[in-house]
Design an enzyme around this catalytic site. Structure first.
Site, PDB file in Angstrom:
ATOM      1  N   LYS A   1       3.377   3.688  -0.363  1.00 18.59           N
ATOM      2  CA  LYS A   1       1.491   3.932  -0.663  1.00 18.59           C
ATOM      3  C   LYS A   1       1.374   4.344   0.554  1.00 18.59           C
ATOM      4  O   LYS A   1       1.926   3.700   1.745  1.00 18.59           O
ATOM      5  CB  LYS A   1       1.083   2.746  -0.940  1.00 18.59           C
ATOM      6  CG  LYS A   1       0.847   1.437  -1.131  1.00 18.59           C
ATOM      7  CD  LYS A   1       0.532   0.276  -1.375  1.00 18.59           C
ATOM      8  CE  LYS A   1       0.676  -0.454  -1.554  1.00 18.59           C
ATOM      9  NZ  LYS A   1      -0.560  -0.729  -0.094  1.00 18.59           N
TER      10      LYS A   1
ATOM     11  N   CYS B   1      -4.546  -5.467   0.146  1.00 15.49           N
ATOM     12  CA  CYS B   1      -3.547  -4.817  -0.574  1.00 15.49           C
ATOM     13  C   CYS B   1      -3.987  -6.225  -2.114  1.00 15.49           C
ATOM     14  O   CYS B   1      -3.086  -5.342  -3.021  1.00 15.49           O
ATOM     15  CB  CYS B   1      -2.487  -4.464  -0.324  1.00 15.49           C
ATOM     16  SG  CYS B   1      -2.935  -3.311   1.223  1.00 15.49           S
TER      17      CYS B   1
ATOM     18  N   HIS C   1       3.210   4.898   6.164  1.00 18.84           N
ATOM     19  CA  HIS C   1       2.625   5.507   7.023  1.00 18.84           C
ATOM     20  C   HIS C   1       2.899   6.847   8.070  1.00 18.84           C
ATOM     21  O   HIS C   1       3.903   6.506   8.573  1.00 18.84           O
ATOM     22  CB  HIS C   1       1.045   5.077   8.012  1.00 18.84           C
ATOM     23  CG  HIS C   1       0.218   4.167   6.944  1.00 18.84           C
ATOM     24  ND1 HIS C   1      -0.039   4.357   5.583  1.00 18.84           N
ATOM     25  CD2 HIS C   1       0.314   3.020   6.787  1.00 18.84           C
ATOM     26  CE1 HIS C   1      -0.551   2.685   5.143  1.00 18.84           C
ATOM     27  NE2 HIS C   1      -0.504   2.011   6.344  1.00 18.84           N
TER      28      HIS C   1
ATOM     29  N   ASP D   1       4.209  -5.432  -0.150  1.00 19.45           N
ATOM     30  CA  ASP D   1       3.859  -5.281   1.415  1.00 19.45           C
ATOM     31  C   ASP D   1       4.441  -6.101   1.844  1.00 19.45           C
ATOM     32  O   ASP D   1       3.731  -6.642   3.120  1.00 19.45           O
ATOM     33  CB  ASP D   1       2.551  -4.780   2.081  1.00 19.45           C
ATOM     34  CG  ASP D   1       1.860  -3.287   1.055  1.00 19.45           C
ATOM     35  OD1 ASP D   1       2.197  -2.628   0.131  1.00 19.45           O
ATOM     36  OD2 ASP D   1       0.849  -2.807   1.241  1.00 19.45           O
TER      37      ASP D   1
END
Length: 209
Positions: free
Chosen positions: A115, A164, A57, A15
């Site tokens: 994700k 994460c 997202h 990320d």
């Protein structure tokens, strides 16, 4: 290729996206400080296998405080029977803030794991989604992808160290991989979490490199 690591070792970069940098909606503490080091590591071609993850997202994601009337970011709630932190809107699929950081040469990447795409389930780890309906943690498929390539050890870096990155290292260990966290190439949401992160890593036998 510089064969500094054998073929059974993979690098997972978690990320490293603009929304997690200072000035972004979910900024990590000094998150931009790791960008030059990760860029240098990838350019050195020390790993045969390199994976990056992206938070990706939908705007209506269940983890966004904006989708819960009267709830502020960083408020804890219960979701599917487990604790869930509500976050500011971040890393919306297709947005500039969700892109892989543009100051890093991502050429060595073999795989991108996106994700948090399910609007009803949050996702921290590169290996498994968070708890979903019924308590299940759906697989991202990464463990199988690594095993097909003979990988049994992973080195993890990126953002955020206390969320994460930590979950990714913990899941790697729980799924049978040797795991190392590259501490200097991670940053937390808040450094107040560092002692707890170190304790969690030690408890599972995850090395800090």
């Amino acid at each position: 290729m510089d064969a500094s690591f054998p073929a059974d070792v993979a690098l997972i970069v978690v990320d490293v996206q603009p929304d997690f940098m200072p000035g972004g909606p979910l900024a990590c503490h000094l998150g931009d400080a790791i960008v030059p080091g990760i860029d240098a590591l990838l350019r050195a071609r020390r790993y045969r296998h390199v994976v990056a993850t992206q938070d990706w997202h939908p705007r209506g994601h269940v983890s966004f405080a904006a989708n819960h009337a009267g709830r502020a970011p960083f408020t804890p709630i219960e979701l599917h029977g487990h604790p869930q932190t509500l976050w500011p809107v971040h890393c919306v699929a297709g947005s500039e803030g969700a892109a892989l950081h543009p100051a890093i040469d991502w050429t060595p990447l073999d795989l991108i794991v996106r994700k948090g795409t399910d609007p009803a389930v949050d996702s921290y780890s590169a290996f498994r989604e968070n708890h979903g309906p019924g308590g299940a943690r759906p697989s991202t498929g990464l463990a199988g992808w690594l095993r097909e390539r003979g990988v049994d050890e992973v080195h993890v870096c990126g953002l955020a160290r206390d969320v994460c990155v930590l979950w990714t290292a913990q899941d790697a260990r729980a799924l049978g991989f040797r795991a190392h966290l590259l501490w200097d190439l991670t940053r937390p949401v808040t450094p107040a979490s560092d002692a707890a992160t170190r304790a969690a890593l030690a408890a599972q036998g995850i090395a800090i490199a």
